[in-house]
Enzyme design. Structure first.
Site, PDB file in Angstrom:
ATOM      1  N   TYR A   2       0.742  -1.319  -0.092  1.00 48.94           N
ATOM      2  CA  TYR A   2      -0.055   0.131   0.049  1.00 48.94           C
ATOM      3  C   TYR A   2       0.908   1.213  -0.056  1.00 48.94           C
ATOM      4  O   TYR A   2       2.159   1.343   0.159  1.00 48.94           O
ATOM      5  CB  TYR A   2      -1.263   0.027   1.167  1.00 48.94           C
ATOM      6  N   GLU A   3       0.146   2.377  -0.472  1.00 41.20           N
ATOM      7  CA  GLU A   3       0.824   3.795  -0.593  1.00 41.20           C
ATOM      8  C   GLU A   3       1.995   3.707  -1.570  1.00 41.20           C
ATOM      9  O   GLU A   3       3.119   4.027  -1.300  1.00 41.20           O
ATOM     10  CB  GLU A   3       1.262   4.181   0.809  1.00 41.20           C
ATOM     11  N   GLY A   4       1.823   2.678  -2.426  1.00 43.10           N
ATOM     12  CA  GLY A   4       2.872   2.712  -3.570  1.00 43.10           C
ATOM     13  C   GLY A   4       3.636   1.352  -3.292  1.00 43.10           C
ATOM     14  O   GLY A   4       4.493   1.164  -2.367  1.00 43.10           O
TER      15      GLY A   4
END
Lengths: 264, 380
Positions: free
Chosen positions: B362-364
Site C-alpha cells: 500500500y501507498e505505492g
C-alpha cells in the site's frame, strides 16, 4: 491552591549497583524513572488542579543534573513549574541531609499543600517526607491512599496493614502518597514538546538556599547516617517441606516449629 | 553529525513505548482475530495527542515534527500494525493534504477536530482500474452551481466507515489527463455517499478497509482542495510524505518480531541449550539487527530531510522500499526461529508476518518505489 510535589528520580531496576567505597548508588547506565509513589503524588496534584483550575503545581526534585528528565516528564504530564535542586554540595545525602536541603528550598516557595511519595524504591526509608514536614513545622499525613480538599483542610485516608485511618489536616500541610493514591496519566505529545520548548527547569544550587539552611546539614558530610556495609542478600537454603499431613497435623507441625524457635 | 535523538524525541519515544505496551499490545491479538476496529484505542490516542503529532498547535495539532510522528508509528507498529495503519492513514493521508493544500478556512474548519482526535480521517485515491496507475481515475466530479457532484467508486480505503472526513480524488476534466484530476473534502454524511463492502484481508485486520460509493454525491464547491486540476499533484505529494510513516511501520513490525525472538530464543531450550546459544540463531539475529538499524537510519533521515524543508522524496521512497522488504524478511525469519510455535496463533509471529506484507503494497508498491528511486537517481 499552590501545590508542591517533591519527586525523586530512581533507577528502574531492582539490580542497583553500589559504589564499594562510599556505599552509595551508582546511577550511570541504569535507566531512570520517577519514583512510583511520587508519580502518584503528581497525578493526585493534577486531579486537584482539575477540580480547582486556578491551582498551580510546582514539582521539586533534588538530584544530579540528569534528574532534569524526571522534571520534564512531570511538566509533560501537566505540572506548571519545575525546580531542580542540584549542587555537588548536596551529593551523598542521607535522609536527614536530603530533607534539610529540600525544606530549605520549600521555605523559599509559597505553598498550601506539599505532596511527597511515601518512599523511594531505591532507599525504601519513607523518612524524607515526614522529615520535611518536621523541618517546616507542618502537620503531616503519611501513607495517603485517598485525599480530598474541603475548604481550608484536607481529608486523608491513610492506609495501614490492618486498618484505615481517615483524618483531617488544616492547610498548609504535607502528605506522603502511596502508589494507590492515583494511577498516573501518560504524558501527552504536546506536553513533552512544551516541557522542552516553553517551560523551563530552574536549577537551584547551594547559593540559592544558603540563607535558609545550615550548611553543616548538607550532603555526605552533613549526613549522620553511616553505612556500615551494603550487600546483596543471598538466597537462604531450601526450606523444610512437610508432606502428606492432614489440616490438623499441619497446624500442629507449624505451631510446633514456631514454638521450637521461640517465635510464639 | 549527531545520530542521537534530541531530548524531546527521546522522551516522546518513552511515551509512545509505554502507551503501546500498556494500551495497544493487550488488544493486538483480539482485534486481529475478530477483525474489530479498536475504537477505544483511537479515542485514547486522541486524548494523548497521537492523532495530530506533526501539525501546528494553532490548528489543534501537537506542534511536533515528522520525526516525532515516525517514532510514534514505529513504536506502535512493534505491537500492532493495524492500529498504526489507522493512525497513519488519518494523519498522513487526510490531515496531511488538508494542511498542505487546504485554504485557511478549510484548515480552520477541518483540522482541529481531526487533530484532536474527535474525528477520524481517510483518503480515497485507489479505484478498481486505478491502482499503481493512479491517473486512470474513473470517479468524476462535476461542478453544479455552488456544488460539486461526485459519481464513481473507490476501493481498499483505510478507515472507511469509521472516518468522518474523506479526501477524495476525482476527475473534473478528462481531456486534461492528470491535470484534469481534482481533490475534494467529503464528509461522511454527504448525500449520495455510502460505504460499500468491507474487505477481508490477510493482515492488519483491526483496520477497516472498504469500498466508497458516490452516487450523485453532492458536496459544497468550497470543499474543493487546492484548485481544480491540482488533485493528482496533491495526491502524489501526500503519498510522498505518507511513505515515511509507512516505512516506520515496516521498521516497527520488524523490531517487534526481532524483540519477540530475542526473548524467545533466550528461553527456549533444545538439545540441552538455550537456542540463542546456537550460532545459527546468533547469526540470524545479528544479521536482522544490523538490517533493522540500517533501515531505521534511513527512515529517520527521510523524516529529518522533510523537517529541514529539503526534498525528501528519494529518501522516503528508499525507506519505504527497504522497510517493506525488512518487515517481510524479518518476520518470516523470526517466525522460523520460533519453529512450530511461530506458526501457532497464540504467539504473535504469524500475525506480524501477515501484517508485514502490506508494507510492500500500500501507498505505492515496492516496484513503484523503485520507479521513483530510479527516476530520482536519474537512471534512464
Amino acid at each position: 491552591m499552590k501545590i508542591i510535589v517533591c519527586i525523586k528520580q530512581v533507577p528502574d531496576t531492582t539490580e542497583v549497583r553500589l559504589d564499594p567505597v562510599t556505599n552509595t548508588l551508582i546511577r550511570d547506565g541504569v535507566p531512570s524513572i520517577i519514583n512510583p509513589d511520587d508519580k502518584a503524588g503528581i497525578e493526585a496534584a493534577l486531579r486537584l488542579k482539575e477540580a480547582a483550575p486556578d491551582s498551580e503545581i510546582t514539582v521539586l526534585c533534588m538530584g544530579p543534573p540528569q534528574a532534569d528528565v524526571a522534571l520534564r516528564e512531570a511538566l509533560a504530564m501537566g505540572c506548571d513549574q519545575a525546580i531542580l535542586l542540584s549542587d555537588r554540595a548536596f551529593g551523598g545525602a542521607d535522609t536527614w541531609a536530603t530533607s534539610s536541603t529540600i525544606a530549605a528550598a520549600l521555605k523559599k516557595l509559597p505553598y498550601d499543600l506539599i505532596i511527597t511519595g511515601r518512599q523511594a524504591i531505591d532507599g525504601d526509608t519513607a523518612q524524607v517526607g515526614p522529615q520535611i514536614a518536621e523541618h517546616l513545622g507542618l502537620p503531616q499525613a503519611s501513607y495517603a491512599e485517598a485525599i480530598r480538599v474541603e475548604g481550608k483542610r484536607v481529608i486523608v485516608k491513610r492506609q495501614f496493614e490492618d486498618r484505615y485511618q481517615i483524618i483531617a489536616l488544616p492547610l498548609p500541610c504535607l502528605i506522603t502518597a502511596l502508589a494507590e493514591l492515583a494511577t498516573p496519566r501518560y504524558m501527552s505529545v504536546a506536553g513533552i514538546l512544551d516541557a522542552y520548548r516553553e517551560k523551563r527547569v530552574q536549577v537551584w544550587d547551594l547559593a540559592a538556599i544558603r540563607d535558609t539552611v545550615d550548611t553543616a546539614n548538607l550532603g555526605l558530610k552533613g549526613s549522620p547516617t553511616r553505612v556500615k556495609k551494603s550487600f546483596t542478600k543471598q538466597a537462604k537454603g531450601a526450606g523444610q517441606v512437610l508432606r502428606d499431613l492432614s489440616a490438623d497435623e499441619a497446624v500442629e507441625a507449624i505451631v510446633g516449629k514456631l514454638r521450637e524457635k521461640f517465635i510464639i | 553529525m549527531d545520530f542521537a535523538l534530541s531530548k524531546e524525541h527521546a522522551l516522546l519515544r518513552q511515551l509512545y513505548a509505554s502507551f503501546a505496551e500498556n494500551e495497544i499490545k493487550p488488544l493486538a491479538e483480539e482485534i486481529d482475530e475478530t477483525e474489530r476496529f479498536p475504537a477505544e484505542t483511537v479515542a485514547k490516542c486522541g486524548q494523548y495527542g497521537f492523532m495530530g503529532v506533526p501539525f501546528p498547535k494553532k490548528y489543534g495539532g501537537q506542534g511536533g515534527d515528522t520525526l516525532a510522528y515516525a517514532l510514534m508509528i514505529e513504536e506502535i507498529s512493534r505491537h500492532c500494525a493495524a492500529t498504526a495503519t489507522i493512525l497513519a492513514a488519518h494523519t498522513s493521508l487526510c490531515a496531511g493534504p488538508i494542511f498542505m493544500a487546504g485554504s485557511e478556512e478549510q484548515k480552520q474548519k477541518y483540522l482541529p477536530p481531526l487533530l484532536r482526535g474527535e474525528k477520524l480521517g481517510a483518503f480515497g485515491l485507489t479505484e478498481a482500474g486505478a491502482g499503481s496507475d493512479a491517473s486512470m481515475q474513473q470517479t468524476k466530479a462535476r461542478r453544479d452551481g455552488d456544488d460539486y457532484v461526485l459519481n464513481g467508486a473507490k476501493i481498499f480505503i483505510t478507515n472507511a466507515g469509521y472516518a468522518d472526513i474523506y479526501i477524495i480524488i476525482a476527475m473534473t476534466d478528462k481531456s486534461k489527463g492528470n491535470r484534469g484530476i481534482s481533490a475534494f473534502i467529503v464528509e461522511r454524511d454527504a448525500p449520495g455517499f455510502s460505504i460499500g463492502k468491507k474487505e477481508k484481508k490477510m493482515g492488519i485486520k483491526g483496520s477497516s478497509t472498504c469500498e466508497l460509493i458516490f452516487e450523485d454525491c453532492r458536496i459544497p464547491a468550497a470543499n474543493l482542495l487546492g484548485a481544480e486540476g491540482q488533485g493528482f499533484k496533491i495526491a502524489m505529494r501526500t503519498l510522498d510524505a505518507g511513505r515515511i510513516g509507512v516505512a516506520a511501520q515496516g521498521l516497527g513490525i520488524a523490531v517487534g518480531a526481532f524483540e519477540e525472538s530475542r526473548k524467545y530464543t533466550r528461553e527456549r531450550k533444545q538439545f540441552g541449550k538455550r537456542i540463542a546459544q546456537f550460532q545459527n540463531t546468533q547469526f540470524e539475529l545479528a544479521d536482522m539487527g544490523s538490517r533493522i538499524e540500517a533501515c531505521r537510519l534511513l527512515v529517520y533521515k527521510a523524516a529529518c530531510e522533510k523537517d529541514a524543508g529539503r526534498e525528501f522524496n528519494l529518501y522516503s521512497s528508499m525507506a519505504k522500499y527497504l522497510c517493506g522488504g525488512l518487515g517481510s524478511d524479518v518476520t518470516r525469519r523470526c517466525l522460523q526461529l520460533h519453529g512450530g510455535y511461530g506458526y501457532i496463533r497464540e504467539y504473535p509471529l504469524e500475525r506480524m508476518m501477515r501484517d508485514a506484507k502490506i508494507i510492500e503494497i500500500y501507498e505505492g508498491t515496492s516496484e513503484i518505489q523503485k520507479v521513483i528511486v530510479a527516476g530520482q537517481l536519474n537512471v534512464k
